[in-house]
Motif scaffolding. Structure first.
Motif, PDB file in Angstrom:
ATOM      1  N   ALA A   1       0.864  -1.190   0.000  1.00 11.04           N
ATOM      2  CA  ALA A   1       0.000   0.000   0.000  1.00 11.04           C
ATOM      3  C   ALA A   1       0.892   1.228   0.000  1.00 11.04           C
ATOM      4  CB  ALA A   1      -0.915   0.006   1.225  1.00 11.04           C
ATOM      5  N   GLN A   2       0.707   2.093  -1.002  1.00 12.93           N
ATOM      6  CA  GLN A   2       1.518   3.297  -1.120  1.00 12.93           C
ATOM      7  C   GLN A   2       0.717   4.374  -1.858  1.00 12.93           C
ATOM      8  OE1 GLN A   2       4.926   2.215  -3.467  1.00 12.93           O
ATOM      9  NE2 GLN A   2       3.709   1.114  -4.964  1.00 12.93           N
ATOM     10  N   GLN A   3       1.207   5.604  -1.815  1.00 12.11           N
ATOM     11  CA  GLN A   3       0.557   6.696  -2.546  1.00 12.11           C
ATOM     12  C   GLN A   3       1.358   6.996  -3.800  1.00 12.11           C
ATOM     13  OE1 GLN A   3      -1.038   9.886  -0.201  1.00 12.11           O
ATOM     14  NE2 GLN A   3      -0.817  11.404  -1.813  1.00 12.11           N
ATOM     15  N   VAL A   4       0.650   6.972  -4.951  1.00 10.58           N
ATOM     16  CA  VAL A   4       1.297   7.186  -6.240  1.00 10.58           C
ATOM     17  C   VAL A   4       0.433   8.125  -7.075  1.00 10.58           C
ATOM     18  CG1 VAL A   4       2.160   6.094  -8.335  1.00 10.58           C
ATOM     19  CG2 VAL A   4       2.285   4.866  -6.156  1.00 10.58           C
ATOM     20  N   ASN A   5       1.008   9.236  -7.477  1.00 11.74           N
ATOM     21  CA  ASN A   5       0.330  10.189  -8.387  1.00 11.74           C
ATOM     22  C   ASN A   5      -1.078  10.567  -7.919  1.00 11.74           C
ATOM     23  OD1 ASN A   5       2.570  10.120 -10.131  1.00 11.74           O
ATOM     24  ND2 ASN A   5       1.758   8.335 -11.219  1.00 11.74           N
TER      25      ASN A   5
ATOM     26  N   VAL B   1      -4.154   6.398  -3.742  1.00 15.55           N
ATOM     27  CA  VAL B   1      -3.707   5.335  -2.849  1.00 15.55           C
ATOM     28  C   VAL B   1      -3.693   4.059  -3.679  1.00 15.55           C
ATOM     29  CG1 VAL B   1      -4.265   3.944  -0.831  1.00 15.55           C
ATOM     30  CG2 VAL B   1      -4.587   6.424  -0.756  1.00 15.55           C
ATOM     31  N   GLU B   2      -2.546   3.449  -3.799  1.00 16.56           N
ATOM     32  CA  GLU B   2      -2.393   2.242  -4.614  1.00 16.56           C
ATOM     33  C   GLU B   2      -2.275   1.033  -3.697  1.00 16.56           C
ATOM     34  OE1 GLU B   2       0.305   1.919  -8.284  1.00 16.56           O
ATOM     35  OE2 GLU B   2       1.381   0.770  -6.741  1.00 16.56           O
ATOM     36  N   LEU B   3      -3.247   0.143  -3.812  1.00 16.63           N
ATOM     37  CA  LEU B   3      -3.232  -1.115  -3.065  1.00 16.63           C
ATOM     38  C   LEU B   3      -2.912  -2.221  -4.053  1.00 16.63           C
ATOM     39  CD1 LEU B   3      -6.534  -0.627  -0.999  1.00 16.63           C
ATOM     40  CD2 LEU B   3      -4.209   0.054  -0.373  1.00 16.63           C
ATOM     41  N   LYS B   4      -1.892  -3.023  -3.738  1.00 22.59           N
ATOM     42  CA  LYS B   4      -1.417  -4.020  -4.697  1.00 22.59           C
ATOM     43  C   LYS B   4      -1.294  -5.368  -4.013  1.00 22.59           C
ATOM     44  CE  LYS B   4       2.647  -3.174  -6.347  1.00 22.59           C
ATOM     45  NZ  LYS B   4       3.720  -2.503  -7.107  1.00 22.59           N
ATOM     46  N   VAL B   5      -1.865  -6.396  -4.646  1.00 24.83           N
ATOM     47  CA  VAL B   5      -1.762  -7.773  -4.161  1.00 24.83           C
ATOM     48  C   VAL B   5      -1.125  -8.601  -5.267  1.00 24.83           C
ATOM     49  CG1 VAL B   5      -3.001  -9.802  -3.340  1.00 24.83           C
ATOM     50  CG2 VAL B   5      -3.797  -7.514  -2.703  1.00 24.83           C
ATOM     51  N   VAL B   6       0.008  -9.225  -4.951  1.00 21.25           N
ATOM     52  CA  VAL B   6       0.759 -10.003  -5.949  1.00 21.25           C
ATOM     53  C   VAL B   6       0.918 -11.426  -5.435  1.00 21.25           C
ATOM     54  CG1 VAL B   6       2.878 -10.154  -7.304  1.00 21.25           C
ATOM     55  CG2 VAL B   6       2.020  -7.909  -6.579  1.00 21.25           C
ATOM     56  N   ASP B   7       0.634 -12.403  -6.297  1.00 21.74           N
ATOM     57  CA  ASP B   7       0.865 -13.807  -5.941  1.00 21.74           C
ATOM     58  C   ASP B   7       1.859 -14.419  -6.914  1.00 21.74           C
ATOM     59  OD1 ASP B   7      -0.484 -15.276  -8.219  1.00 21.74           O
ATOM     60  OD2 ASP B   7      -2.203 -14.135  -7.503  1.00 21.74           O
ATOM     61  N   ASN B   8       2.325 -15.622  -6.599  1.00 21.97           N
ATOM     62  CA  ASN B   8       3.300 -16.303  -7.468  1.00 21.97           C
ATOM     63  C   ASN B   8       2.683 -17.511  -8.150  1.00 21.97           C
ATOM     64  OD1 ASN B   8       3.068 -17.881  -5.181  1.00 21.97           O
ATOM     65  ND2 ASN B   8       5.213 -18.557  -5.233  1.00 21.97           N
ATOM     66  N   GLY B   9       1.386 -17.397  -8.433  1.00 20.62           N
ATOM     67  CA  GLY B   9       0.706 -18.496  -9.100  1.00 20.62           C
ATOM     68  C   GLY B   9       0.955 -18.510 -10.594  1.00 20.62           C
TER      69      GLY B   9
ATOM     70  N   LYS C   1      -4.168  -4.612  -8.853  1.00 20.66           N
ATOM     71  CA  LYS C   1      -3.901  -3.263  -8.351  1.00 20.66           C
ATOM     72  C   LYS C   1      -5.208  -2.495  -8.202  1.00 20.66           C
ATOM     73  CE  LYS C   1      -0.431  -1.314 -10.314  1.00 20.66           C
ATOM     74  NZ  LYS C   1       0.385  -0.591 -11.325  1.00 20.66           N
ATOM     75  N   VAL C   2      -5.396  -1.864  -7.046  1.00 16.75           N
ATOM     76  CA  VAL C   2      -6.575  -1.019  -6.784  1.00 16.75           C
ATOM     77  C   VAL C   2      -6.083   0.415  -6.642  1.00 16.75           C
ATOM     78  CG1 VAL C   2      -8.483  -0.498  -5.225  1.00 16.75           C
ATOM     79  CG2 VAL C   2      -7.844  -2.879  -5.666  1.00 16.75           C
ATOM     80  N   LEU C   3      -6.680   1.317  -7.431  1.00 13.65           N
ATOM     81  CA  LEU C   3      -6.331   2.736  -7.354  1.00 13.65           C
ATOM     82  C   LEU C   3      -7.521   3.496  -6.766  1.00 13.65           C
ATOM     83  CD1 LEU C   3      -4.550   3.335 -10.779  1.00 13.65           C
ATOM     84  CD2 LEU C   3      -3.525   2.858  -8.559  1.00 13.65           C
ATOM     85  N   ILE C   4      -7.261   4.246  -5.697  1.00 17.50           N
ATOM     86  CA  ILE C   4      -8.301   5.007  -4.995  1.00 17.50           C
ATOM     87  C   ILE C   4      -7.833   6.452  -4.902  1.00 17.50           C
ATOM     88  CG2 ILE C   4      -9.548   5.264  -2.813  1.00 17.50           C
ATOM     89  CD1 ILE C   4      -8.905   2.249  -2.355  1.00 17.50           C
ATOM     90  N   PRO C   5      -8.660   7.419  -5.307  1.00 18.14           N
ATOM     91  CA  PRO C   5      -8.215   8.812  -5.198  1.00 18.14           C
ATOM     92  C   PRO C   5      -7.904   9.189  -3.758  1.00 18.14           C
ATOM     93  CG  PRO C   5     -10.579   8.673  -5.676  1.00 18.14           C
ATOM     94  CD  PRO C   5     -10.013   7.288  -5.844  1.00 18.14           C
TER      95      PRO C   5
END
Length: 370
Positions: A302-306, A309-317, A365-369
């Motif tokens: 979870a970080q702030q980009v441009n 608020v960018e929420l990112k979930v990454v898997d190795n499937g 990736k979820v982008l929230i203002p």
């Protein structure tokens, strides 16, 4: 008077309450017209005191200041009671405008004679002469009456338009809230049934692990119920609920599931949709961990980009076949998430799916203002 009183034009909505405002306005108009007369008389070298030239003008316009609230009330009442078009309004106001002009001429002629008599004017006109003089300028009162009525209708229609727009916005907001509540209610049993199924499966293999999972589930349900009806929570609250859920899944998969969470502390107080991450992580575990014998890895960032608020979930499937990235068939969790983002943020809220390399996993990736 407060600023919002002018913005809402309350002197049109309740004219009798603001009678002093109308009289004051027309008094100022009369004052400046009298001053103009004085300047003109000085220019043509005709002697007359400022008072002599000013008070007839002030009298003329103050009468309109007295009549104005009643004209507004009459116009508003007729507009409210009449469902017909402009022709009906014209038929009503033309005779009323003429009668009002005659009434104005009578009042002016009487007061002009009375005040002139009290001031011992050298050239005092009779009542009839003053009356006829006013009638000679009949178009001016008619124009004034029409202007007052026109302004009243304009303000009334504008206020009606604003009220209807506000009602429409309120209805739209209530509809959106209802749809969001339905989506959220749909999500809760979906998650609960999946977790209960996992507990049921574990009961036959590891009683202690199943017991721990039930305890974590009770904590999760309590935290979820505390936010019932709330559409947005802080990122910190969202991450606390997600951690409880991940504890349940780690009990279920034990060494097969590795989880890493990285959150920028500066955005802990930012608002995010309630339970936005749980269905995404659930999908990652279901398709990126449960289907494979290898160790599954889930990374949550979870970080702030441009400005988002960018929420990112990454898997190795296995990820998605590259030819189907754009038109993947989404299940309840992702469909629900996408709809909630649309309802809450419109086009500013986005759900983006990308493959990580070649068969190396999936990034959601979820982008929230912000």
């Amino acid at each position: 008077m407060k600023k919002d009183s002018f913005l809402k034009l309350k002197f049109i909505a309740t004219p009798l309450k603001y009678w002093w405002l109308f009289i004051g306005f027309f008094f100022v108009v009369g004052f400046f017209l009298g001053l103009n007369n004085k300047i003109y008389f000085s220019y043509i070298d005709k002697k007359a005191s400022l008072f002599e030239l000013m008070w007839p003008e002030v009298l003329e316009w103050v009468i309109w200041g007295v009549l104005c609230p009643f004209i507004i009330i009459l116009a508003k009442k007729h507009a409210k009671n009449s469902s017909s078009g402009w022709l009906s309004k014209v038929k009503f106001h033309v005779p009323v405008a003429i009668l009002t002009s005659f009434l104005y001429a009578v009042i002016y002629a009487y007061l002009r004679c009375a005040i002139g008599f009290l001031l011992n004017e050298e050239f005092l006109w009779s009542f009839s002469r003053n009356f006829m003089y006013r009638l000679f300028y009949l178009p001016i009162p008619l124009i004034l009456y029409s202007s007052i009525v026109g302004m009243t209708y304009a303000v009334s229609y504008y206020q009606q338009f604003k009220d209807e727009a506000l009602k429409a916005a309120e209805i739209q907001q209530k509809l959106a809230q209802a749809e969001l509540l339905v989506l959220k209610k749909q999500l809760q049993p979906h998650f609960l049934f999946n977790t209960l199924h996992a507990i049921s499966t574990l009961m036959h293999k590891d009683i202690d692990a199943a017991d721990k999972m039930i305890v974590r589930l009770s904590h999760l349900l309590r935290a979820t119920l505390e936010n019932t009806g709330i559409q947005e929570v802080t990122l910190k609250q969202e991450m606390e609920i997600l951690k409880i859920y991940l504890e349940i899944e780690q009990i279920r998969f034990q060494d097969r599931l590795e989880v890493s969470i990285e959150v920028d502390p500066a955005i802990y107080d930012k608002k995010v949709p309630n339970l936005i991450l749980q269905p995404i992580v659930e999908n990652a575990i279901r398709y990126g961990v449960a289907q494979f014998a290898k160790q599954g890895k889930i990374a949550v960032v979870a970080q702030q980009v441009n400005g988002h608020v960018e929420l990112k979930v990454v898997d190795n499937g296995k990820g998605m076949p590259s030819t189907q990235v754009a038109d993947i068939k989404e299940g309840v969790g992702l469909t629900n998430t996408r709809m909630r983002l649309q309802q809450l943020y419109g086009d500013k809220g986005q759900l983006i799916l990308n493959n990580v390399g070649q068969n190396e996993g999936l990034e959601v990736k979820v982008l929230i203002p912000a």
